[in-house]
Design a protein around this motif. Structure first.
Motif, mmCIF file in Angstrom:
data_model
loop_
_atom_site.group_PDB
_atom_site.id
_atom_site.type_symbol
_atom_site.label_atom_id
_atom_site.label_comp_id
_atom_site.label_asym_id
_atom_site.label_seq_id
_atom_site.Cartn_x
_atom_site.Cartn_y
_atom_site.Cartn_z
ATOM 1 N N ASP A 50 0.763 14.624 -7.961
ATOM 2 C CA ASP A 50 -0.437 14.376 -7.140
ATOM 3 C C ASP A 50 -0.250 15.045 -5.780
ATOM 4 O O ASP A 50 0.427 14.514 -4.902
ATOM 5 C CB ASP A 50 -0.642 12.856 -6.988
ATOM 6 N N SER A 63 3.293 4.177 -1.122
ATOM 7 C CA SER A 63 3.272 4.688 -2.503
ATOM 8 C C SER A 63 4.605 4.505 -3.212
ATOM 9 O O SER A 63 4.679 4.689 -4.428
ATOM 10 C CB SER A 63 2.837 6.168 -2.509
ATOM 11 N N SER A 75 5.972 8.068 2.580
ATOM 12 C CA SER A 75 5.727 6.693 2.098
ATOM 13 C C SER A 75 6.038 6.566 0.619
ATOM 14 O O SER A 75 5.911 5.486 0.049
ATOM 15 C CB SER A 75 4.264 6.308 2.371
ATOM 16 N N SER A 76 6.545 7.676 -0.013
ATOM 17 C CA SER A 76 6.803 7.538 -1.465
ATOM 18 C C SER A 76 8.258 7.156 -1.736
ATOM 19 O O SER A 76 8.654 7.017 -2.882
ATOM 20 C CB SER A 76 6.465 8.857 -2.173
ATOM 21 N N ARG A 97 -4.139 8.609 -11.637
ATOM 22 C CA ARG A 97 -3.643 7.220 -11.798
ATOM 23 C C ARG A 97 -4.079 6.627 -13.108
ATOM 24 O O ARG A 97 -3.385 5.808 -13.707
ATOM 25 C CB ARG A 97 -4.107 6.373 -10.607
ATOM 26 N N GLU A 120 3.942 2.054 -5.905
ATOM 27 C CA GLU A 120 3.260 2.631 -7.077
ATOM 28 C C GLU A 120 4.263 3.482 -7.875
ATOM 29 O O GLU A 120 4.276 3.483 -9.102
ATOM 30 C CB GLU A 120 2.092 3.510 -6.589
ATOM 31 N N ALA A 121 5.160 4.130 -7.122
ATOM 32 C CA ALA A 121 6.154 4.984 -7.789
ATOM 33 C C ALA A 121 7.023 4.127 -8.709
ATOM 34 O O ALA A 121 7.247 4.472 -9.875
ATOM 35 C CB ALA A 121 7.023 5.681 -6.743
ATOM 36 N N PHE A 147 4.742 12.131 -6.078
ATOM 37 C CA PHE A 147 3.724 11.654 -5.128
ATOM 38 C C PHE A 147 3.542 12.599 -3.951
ATOM 39 O O PHE A 147 4.395 13.429 -3.653
ATOM 40 C CB PHE A 147 4.106 10.247 -4.636
ATOM 41 N N THR A 170 -7.497 12.151 -7.743
ATOM 42 C CA THR A 170 -6.348 11.236 -7.644
ATOM 43 C C THR A 170 -6.561 10.018 -8.538
ATOM 44 O O THR A 170 -5.629 9.536 -9.187
ATOM 45 C CB THR A 170 -6.204 10.800 -6.174
ATOM 46 N N GLU A 177 0.839 -1.215 0.000
ATOM 47 C CA GLU A 177 0.000 0.000 0.000
ATOM 48 C C GLU A 177 0.871 1.261 0.000
ATOM 49 O O GLU A 177 0.417 2.338 -0.340
ATOM 50 C CB GLU A 177 -0.902 0.037 1.243
#
Lengths: 340, 284, 321, 322
Positions: free
Chosen positions: C182, B173, C104-105, C60, B176-177, C99, C56, B171
């Motif tokens: 985003d 990101s 968390s990116s 995507r 996803e990146a 992001f 968002t 989950e």
């Protein structure tokens, strides 16, 4: 990125499904476990190396007629499916065959006599485990990061690592043989004529004390650790700050606001821990020769009484399923966020 | 790479802070050294039966002797090998099965996840010890019986831990990146997901060794162990049935149990510390 | 100015829980609902909307990180959803993403060097030394130190603002033409936020990028973007040049958004404005904004307006527009 | 004598990475019926100020300073007595949308609980009061029976406000009340808060990182940085004549809808590490007009005019300027 239904403005009053949805779900998963227990029970003996007849007869030297009797009794010559079908039909009627050891008593009768004793010590022990676990866990969480927290965790991790049967042996040795405070075994003094029910109850309690204490020592630690970790997380939540800002007493904040949320992970663990403590009963009852299903299992291993062994296992699975449904109900009651 | 050294150094500085974790490491090293170099530490030959049975601890026999005149201390040191080896092997198998199922369920998701999780839910609910006892009874006592029985039943909790860790990583990101830069699923799995969950696998692996040792001791105590290859559990089994209680032979009952408790506890301390440390990694 | 991205009737819906055991009559939540847009090369195209507006999800879809339920997205004339694996991978070199969450990116276990190097390794561009020079070049672009010590740090050892710059560096290292950002600054403090916006503006001039800028802050879009689309519950309700939409908003929702933003100078009569009632129930057939609209017409209840041009390049989805 | 006065308040946290000097001596005056804004970025100590006021600092403590509520000094009060002041005289609105309400209790129970803690009242009467409070914050009173997860972000925040106003406290602390909400709902909540403040003559301490919100919602504003006050004064003069370079930078950092500013000025570097704050003026590492004096000497309190105060060596009092 699905948005919660609420933001999308779809929630209407009374949006929650009837509890029927829950019953169906619970029913299906319990059925699955039941079928699994049946299949496991049916498959194990048949998968073992060696001819089924030897296995079913426990390796005892048999005459030709005896061997033939066993083949018919278990329909070993029929196809697997027919055997399974017959097995299931019998199991549903509670017929797990006849016990070798307690011949000719059927397995189910023997188990039913022993089950109450096992449940007595397990349930009592579980109540104490939860209470002690909660009390120590909440104390550790409230002083998170302090020395008490570290000591409580270190102690309970150590106690958890001690093997249950050894704890039982030590207690039996010290309090039974050396100090003589408690009887050396059994669930009641055989042949005793009690004046009143109270004397009888007292006698049963005296016999059950050491087994219950051993179970408590072996398993309270898990409850303490689970509650401590979830309480620490809960205490960081914003609504705890709101509760404190309201001027509520420490006890109310801790035992009402924090506990109600922190208990949830502990409740989910209840069903798993009951399954574990069923296993524990085998050891405790063996050391204290306590006449429960656990001892029955130990004896059937010694005497290679396979039908009894499988009957006990299957019955334990039933008990676990029942506990599971009950625990699930408590969880739904405690957490309003769950819809059905 | 410098950053690897930096990581290990940073990890040790945080690990060191936990007294219990350090204590666990010390106890473990002491016990393992004694067990590995058994011939050096053991005063007598563990199979020699020439002492007087049931002699209490004294200068001759530090921990006394058992019913057939074997020195308990020597027997216990050599028994340690069996308990440790069985524990580590069983744990190894369980970690292998558990992580495999956890990885598949976590990565593939969809119906694969659904089926694997249903199976895990069933196996985890079935009462573990009775099931192992039933299997062991049919397979006949022996070390491999115990390892086999435990591997069948011991893996579900590990699977759930690993699967939930994978889902929380997926989950984040940064997954996803890397997909946005064109990386395929396989690459993402090996470069991003595995490194982030290896910590949890190690931590749980250590905990599994504890569970395996305790399970081996339990099954051996019930007489399902191999009497020729004595483990601590088997020693206690003989203590139980050869009347150690009646003879008041506490030196036969206490020491093996303490050994099991100490080694399990050391794995428990280390495993819990690793679990807390690696669990935090994903957070801020 | 050719349209680098053309989006036609793009829809993405998610099944809602509930709806009978066999999941027959399941209600569906349309996160993106028949969106059509054109983004020209060199644009800084703003997509503005509240939470739950689908901005968002749209982002995507543009990068095909999720599959659509319907509609298509043409990048340089080719529908992104029809590309096979290798074509898609090649296209990904040209379109990148920045992001929102600085924490968390970035992979917590990777060093900064490896984080930025990953796109280069995925597309196998050049040897290790080429990668190193390219990374140093990109770090200079985003005003970050380029020392080996910095390169071996992990995200845990640097500040939120620096992390966001590394996210940008990672997006630019393959020299893309099109970048979707985003909410790149919504989790940063004001002073650091402004710094990142400045950086992104300079980058646009230096390496002529086309931006899609997703944000919930209309004022930020006004400062940064040249064209904008306002989204409400999955639909584009208004789109056009930034000055037209901000100075003379046509859709009542855009007006409501503009009114609700607290001015940066004290303004006593801002509080006297009416901000409508916060009612989230949804009007199934007609205009979705009907429930919160200050002056709705009866026809709005049944007739769902589609985007129509009211001025050169300024479109609105409302009867009164 | 003002309603609430804070003098030279210092609060420190004890963490593994050392002592965090979250508040380095803050002064503040709050008059009856007045709304004071506390602006500052993350780590400037604004939330610590709120927690210090209601003495709920966790693994840390207030090491210096005086807090007086209507002349009564609060820091010396024993815990039991201070507990009577909490919610009764000082209440707090936290980010309800982010979890300020307990998910397992209904809205009504949580409001009633606050009331019954301080008022002798029958449960039914308290629930009636709760319904009345919900009507006052424009939510359907039947919501008393609902759980927080059944309410939208905006409704949860309104319920939180209703709860905080239940006992008509002297001071209401609003700590980032609208941060997690959409702009339209945020505007509605601010409008409602301002209306209630005027109706109930409340004194509000409004804490936010968003200067534009404070510009509309507060009579006076204090700008905080590195645990200290940089500048404070009434809202109009602060925006018309910002003296401190940080205040100017903060005002320019927010994009405006009126004129399309050519440049949004950001600040170099990032928020200070409070375990060892910078010497002298704590803003000097990021200040464009930094001089040697700023690095060596802590700026002292300077009055520009009346209550417009600034802590900067190079701020010019109004009289000298022209």
């Amino acid at each position: 990125m699905p948005v919660s239904r609420l933001d999308a403005g779809i929630v209407q009053k009374g949006d929650f499904q009837l509890t029927s949805r829950w019953w169906i779900n619970r029913g299906v998963s319990s059925l699955l476990v039941l079928v699994a227990a049946l299949v496991v029970n049916f498959a194990i003996p048949r998968l073992m190396p060696g001819s089924p007849v030897d296995i079913f007869s426990g390796g005892v030297k048999l005459t030709r007629e005896a061997r033939q009797a066993i083949v018919e009794r278990f329909g070993l010559d029929e196809s697997v499916w027919e055997q399974f079908y017959k097995y299931v039909v019998n199991a549903v009627q509670g017929d797990f065959g006849v016990s070798f050891f307690y011949y000719p008593q059927p397995v189910i009768e023997v188990i039913m006599e022993a089950l109450p004793w096992t449940l007595l010590i397990l349930v009592t022990a579980m109540i104490f485990q939860v209470v002690i676990g909660y009390w120590l866990g909440a104390m550790a969480a409230w002083k998170a990061g302090s020395k008490t927290d570290a000591i409580l965790q270190a102690v309970s991790l150590f106690v958890f690592s001690t093997p249950l049967f050894w704890v039982a042996m030590v207690l039996l040795y010290v309090f039974g043989y050396q100090l003589g405070w408690f009887p050396l075994g059994g669930a009641y003094t055989i042949g005793e004529i009690y004046e009143s029910a109270w004397d009888q109850a007292l006698d049963v309690i005296k016999h059950a004390t050491l087994p219950v204490i051993s179970l408590i020592i072996a398993q309270y630690a898990t409850y303490q650790l689970i509650l401590r970790n979830s309480m620490v997380a809960v205490l960081k939540e914003q609504y705890i700050l709101t509760a404190e800002a309201k001027g509520l007493s420490k006890g109310r904040v801790k035992h009402r606001h924090a506990a109600r949320n922190a208990l949830l992970p502990m409740v989910t663990f209840l069903s798993l821990s009951f399954a574990i403590s069923l296993g524990g009963s085998v050891f405790v009852e063996t050391v204290f020769s306590y006449p429960g299903v656990g001892k029955l299992i130990f004896d059937s291993v010694m005497s290679r009484d396979y039908p009894m062994l499988q009957g006990c296992f299957f019955l334990f699975s039933l008990v676990v399923i029942a506990v599971n449904i009950f625990v699930d109900l408590i969880y739904r009651f405690l957490d309003p966020r769950i819809a059905y | 790479m410098r950053s690897e050294l930096r990581k290990i150094d940073r990890f040790w500085r945080v690990y060191k802070k936990r007294k219990s974790a350090v204590a666990g490491l010390i106890i473990l090293t002491v016990l393992v050294t004694i067990i590995v170099f058994a011939p050096v530490f053991s005063p007598y030959d563990p199979d020699a039966k020439d002492a007087i049975p049931f002699t209490p601890p004294g200068s001759e026999h530090l921990l006394g002797t058992n019913d057939i005149g074997v020195d308990i201390l020597s027997e216990m040191i050599y028994a340690g090998r069996v308990s440790l080896i069985v524990g580590i092997t069983a744990a190894g198998i369980v970690v292998f099965i558990g992580s495999l199922i956890g990885l598949f369920a976590g990565f593939l998701g969809g119906w694969v996840d659904e089926i694997l999780m249903r199976i895990t839910d069933i196996v985890i609910i079935l009462p573990r010890f009775p099931l192992m006892i039933v299997m062991a009874a049919y397979l006949g006592p022996g070390v491999w019986t115990i390892i086999f029985a435990y591997s069948i039943v011991g893996w579900p909790s590990l699977t759930r831990q690993i699967r939930s860790q994978i889902l929380s990583v997926k989950e984040a990101s940064f997954i996803e990146a890397s997909r946005a830069t064109g990386a395929g699923n396989i690459r993402i799995m090996f470069t991003h997901v595995l490194p982030n969950i290896q910590g949890i696998i190690i931590a749980n692996g250590v905990m599994e060794i504890m569970f395996a040792i305790l399970t081996e001791a339990g099954l051996s105590f019930l007489g399902l162990g191999d009497p020729t290859q004595k483990s601590w559990g088997v020693m206690l089994y003989f203590a139980q049935i050869q009347g150690a209680f009646l003879r008041g032979a506490w030196w036969w009952i206490f020491p093996p149990g303490i050994c099991i408790a100490l080694i399990s506890c050391s794995f428990n301390y280390i495993g819990t510390a690793l679990n807390d440390l690696f669990g935090l990694k994903l957070g801020k | 100015m050719d349209a680098i991205y053309r989006i036609t009737d793009l829809t993405k819906s998610y099944p809602l829980p509930g709806g009978g055991l066999l999941k027959k009559n399941r209600k569906v939540f349309r996160a993106v609902d028949k969106v059509s847009l054109e983004i020209n090369s060199g644009d800084t195209f703003g997509i503005v909307g509240e939470s739950g507006s689908g901005k968002t999800t749209l982002a995507r879809l543009l990068l095909r990180l999720i599959e659509p339920t319907d509609g298509n997205v043409y990048y340089k004339g080719r529908d992104v959803f029809r590309l096979n694996r290798s074509e898609l991978k090649k296209t990904r070199k040209e379109i990148q993403m920045i992001f929102q969450d600085p924490y968390s990116s970035l992979d917590p276990r990777k060093s900064i060097f490896n984080i930025i190097a990953e796109p280069l390794k995925v597309h196998k561009t050049g040897s290790l030394s080429d990668i190193h020079t390219r990374i140093v070049e990109t770090l200079e672009l985003v005003d970050l130190p380029t020392s080996d010590d910095f390169l071996s740090k992990t995200p845990g050892e640097i500040s939120g603002g620096q992390r966001q710059r590394i996210g940008i560096a990672r997006a630019l290292v393959l020299k893309p033409e099109f970048v979707v950002a985003d909410e790149p600054v919504s989790m940063l403090d004001a002073s650091i936020k402004a710094g990142i916006i400045e950086l992104m503006t300079q980058l646009k001039k230096k390496i002529n990028l086309t931006y899609v800028f997703i944000t919930h802050e209309l004022a930020l879009a006004y400062h940064f973007c040249n064209r904008i689309a306002v989204m409400y519950l999955g639909e584009v309700v208004e789109t056009g040049n930034i000055d037209d939409v901000i100075q003379s908003p046509a859709h009542p929702y855009t007006r409501l958004l503009l009114d609700s933003i607290p001015p940066t100078e004290p303004d006593p009569d801002w509080l006297d404005k009416r901000f409508g009632k916060s009612d989230f129930s949804r009007n199934a057939e007609g205009c979705k904004f009907f429930v919160r609209c200050p002056n709705p017409k009866d026809s709005c209840l049944h007739f769902r307006p589609s985007l129509s041009e009211i001025k050169r390049g300024h479109m609105v989805a409302c009867q009164l527009g | 004598m003002s309603l609430l006065s804070i003098e030279n308040l210092k609060t420190h946290y004890y963490t593994d990475s050392g002592v965090v000097k979250a508040l380095g001596g803050v002064d503040l005056i709050l008059e009856k019926g007045e709304s004071v804004g506390i602006a500052g970025e993350s780590g400037c100590g604004k939330s610590t100020l709120a927690l210090s006021l209601i003495r709920l600092i966790k693994n840390g403590e207030i090491i210096h300073g005086k807090i007086r509520l209507e002349g009564q000094s609060l820091l010396e009060l024993p815990e039991k007595e201070f507990n009577r002041i909490r919610w009764n005289r000082i209440s707090m609105i936290s980010q309800a949308a982010m979890g300020g309400l307990n998910p397992v209790f209904t809205i009504g129970t949580q409001i009633v609980e606050g009331i019954l803690q301080h008022r002798k009242m029958k449960k039914r009467a308290a629930m009636a009061l709760a319904r009345e409070l919900l009507r006052k914050v424009e939510i359907d009173p039947d919501m008393v029976k609902n759980y927080p997860h059944q309410l939208s972000g905006g409704m949860k925040q309104r319920a939180m406000i209703a709860m905080a106003l239940a006992l008509e406290p002297d001071v209401v602390i609003a700590d980032e009340p609208t941060t997690a909400l959409d702009v339209v709902i945020q505007a509605q909540i601010i409008k409602m808060l301002r209306k209630l403040q005027k109706e109930m003559n409340l004194s509000v301490l409004f804490i936010s990182h968003d200067l534009s919100i404070l510009a509309q919602a507060c009579d006076r504003i204090m700008i905080m940085y590195g645990g200290k006050c940089m500048e404070s004064g009434d809202t109009a003069t602060l925006f018309k004549n910002p003296q401190h370079p940080y205040t100017r930078a903060l005002i320019n950092a927010f994009p405006d809808l009126k004129s399309r500013r050519d440049k949004l000025t950001g600040l170099p570097g990032n928020t200070p590490d409070m375990t060892n704050p910078p010497t002298g003026c704590c803003f000097h590492p990021r200040c464009a007009l930094v001089k040697d004096r700023c690095i060596s000497e802590q700026p002292v309190r300077q009055e520009i005019n009346g209550d417009h105060v600034v802590y900067c060596h190079f701020a010019k009092p109004l009289s000298e300027e022209n």
